[in-house]
Design an enzyme around this catalytic site. Structure first.
Site, PDB file in Angstrom:
ATOM      1  N   LYS A 180      29.045  49.332  36.167  1.00  0.00           N
ATOM      2  CA  LYS A 180      29.996  48.240  35.926  1.00  0.00           C
ATOM      3  C   LYS A 180      29.950  47.829  34.448  1.00  0.00           C
ATOM      4  CE  LYS A 180      31.009  48.531  40.226  1.00  0.00           C
ATOM      5  NZ  LYS A 180      30.570  47.793  41.398  1.00  0.00           N
TER       6      LYS A 180
HETATM    7  C1  LIG Z   1      30.433  47.850  42.975  1.00  0.00           C
HETATM    8  C2  LIG Z   1      31.354  47.121  43.888  1.00  0.00           C
HETATM    9  C3  LIG Z   1      30.899  46.270  44.904  1.00  0.00           C
HETATM   10  C4  LIG Z   1      29.452  46.186  45.303  1.00  0.00           C
HETATM   11  O1  LIG Z   1      28.610  45.831  44.256  1.00  0.00           O
HETATM   12  P1  LIG Z   1      27.051  46.288  44.326  1.00  0.00           P
HETATM   13  O2  LIG Z   1      26.480  45.545  43.146  1.00  0.00           O
HETATM   14  O3  LIG Z   1      27.025  47.766  44.149  1.00  0.00           O
HETATM   15  O4  LIG Z   1      26.515  45.833  45.621  1.00  0.00           O
HETATM   16  C5  LIG Z   1      31.830  45.547  45.636  1.00  0.00           C
HETATM   17  N1  LIG Z   1      33.145  45.666  45.396  1.00  0.00           N
HETATM   18  C6  LIG Z   1      33.631  46.498  44.449  1.00  0.00           C
HETATM   19  C7  LIG Z   1      35.101  46.564  44.235  1.00  0.00           C
HETATM   20  C8  LIG Z   1      32.751  47.266  43.686  1.00  0.00           C
HETATM   21  O5  LIG Z   1      33.242  48.103  42.770  1.00  0.00           O
END
Ligand SMILES: *Cc1c(COP(=O)(O)O)cnc(C)c1O
Length: 374
Positions: A180
């Protein structure tokens, strides 16, 4: 393999983490509040509750909204499964509404058509970093007395009609997974403007513990006493990771502009390639691109994916429609439910995009893609 996303960690980040490791508080210490305050600089001042992942953030958000058995949550299928699975785990029924063809974000008209008297939440997903249509979705949610949730795992630092992500919904969730835009290794947060809802979110992250004697049922036990009024979980993000988060957030402006420059450069390098569409930016949106999602036409997405992977380019597909997962299929969700999402999925391909991607690497991606398509 060149990845589709990866973290950018500097010696400064390492130092920030090491300083916490040398100190007294590995968790539940001052770095937690420092991280939450730094994060609020990006949410237009909306206070944030840090948690251990984006998935935990969604679980906390739905819980703070009071989502439970008998409720329905309307959301987009073009997302990671956690947007939906966390609502299901609280006993709610997930209702998938279709996406808009250009941004792959929840279509407000489809969301409106999916609302029933049981709908308690509408969850938008800012796919790839492009904000959803919040003004329209707000009207849809308000008309049904539902809360508006934003899964902003992709869109920290993005803005919609001049307003920052984090200030657009009743509850906004972030993820700080390494791919991210900002990372704490694992981590997440919920931005919550309403103080009562925020208190519920903070309690759920910490077992539901009530420490304030003024709020306890039996405050007379002594200084050690704490009570659980509603069950929660341990979703506390430790100081070690919060310190990394503070250090990372101080580079978010730089991350955002580097990603914007790379996205613009892809636009130039790939324009006019046959059988390919590039991501669309709506005039009122200022996306901090997390993904660079192209569409490969003529049924060639699988071939392009395989050939680029074979060439060492780690392209990705984001996402299989959430209701195609066997867990939803076993609950009776059927293919064909959201045709727009399914045709988007059939063509989608994420090209490498992260701050450390060099222009030479990007040229190589573009040339390889052009070779496959021509
Ligand atoms: C990455 C992601 C999540 C989950 O986040 P984590 O930190 O991996 O648990 C939820 N929604 C979207 C759209 C994502 O890209």
């Amino acid at each position: 393999m060149l990845p589709y996303g990866r973290q950018s960690v500097t010696e400064e980040d390492v130092e920030a983490v090491a300083a916490v490791l040398r100190g007294d508080w590995l968790t539940t210490g001052p770095a937690v509040a420092a991280f939450e305050e730094e994060l609020a600089l990006w949410t237009g001042g909306v206070p944030c509750v840090s948690v251990t992942s984006g998935t935990a953030a969604l679980h906390v958000a739905y819980s703070a909204a009071g989502i439970g058995p008998g409720d329905e949550v309307v959301t987009s299928p073009i997302t990671f499964v956690a947007t939906a699975s966390t609502a299901h785990l609280l006993g709610a029924r997930v209702v998938f509404a279709d996406v808009e063809p250009d941004t792959a974000n929840l279509d407000p008209a489809a969301a409106r058509a999916a609302m029933t008297s049981r709908t308690r939440a509408v969850t938008a997903v800012d796919y790839a970093g492009h904000p959803a249509e919040y003004d329209e979705l707000r009207a849809v949610a308000d008309a049904a007395g539902a809360v508006l949730v934003a899964d902003a795992a992709h869109s920290i630092g993005s803005a919609y009609r001049g307003r920052p992500v984090g200030s657009l919904a009743d509850l906004t969730t972030f993820s700080f997974f390494p791919t991210k835009t900002v990372t704490t290794a694992e981590g997440g947060a919920v931005a919550v403007p309403d103080p009562a809802r925020r208190a519920r979110a903070a309690a759920f992250r910490n077992h539901g513990l009530v420490r304030d004697p003024a709020r306890q049922r039996e405050p007379g036990h002594g200084g050690w006493h704490q009570e659980v009024h509603e069950f929660g979980l341990n979703y506390r993000l430790p100081d070690v990771l919060c310190a990394l988060g503070v250090s990372q957030l101080r580079r978010l402006a730089a991350f955002r502009s580097r990603r914007a420059a790379l996205a613009a450069r892809y636009g130039t390098l790939l324009s006019g390639l046959p059988g390919l569409s590039l991501p669309v930016r709506r005039a009122h949106a200022d996306p901090a691109w997390h993904l660079y999602p192209v569409r490969v036409h003529d049924g060639r997405r699988r071939e392009v994916y395989d050939r680029l992977r074979a060439a060492g380019i780690g392209v990705q597909v984001n996402y299989v429609p959430a209701y195609w997962h066997p867990a939803f299929e076993d609950l009776g969700y059927r293919r064909g439910m959201c045709p727009g999402a399914e045709s988007y999925y059939a063509e989608q391909l994420s090209l490498p995009l992260f701050p450390g991607l060099t222009e030479a690497q990007q040229d190589h991606v573009a040339e390889s893609l052009a070779t496959v398509l021509r």
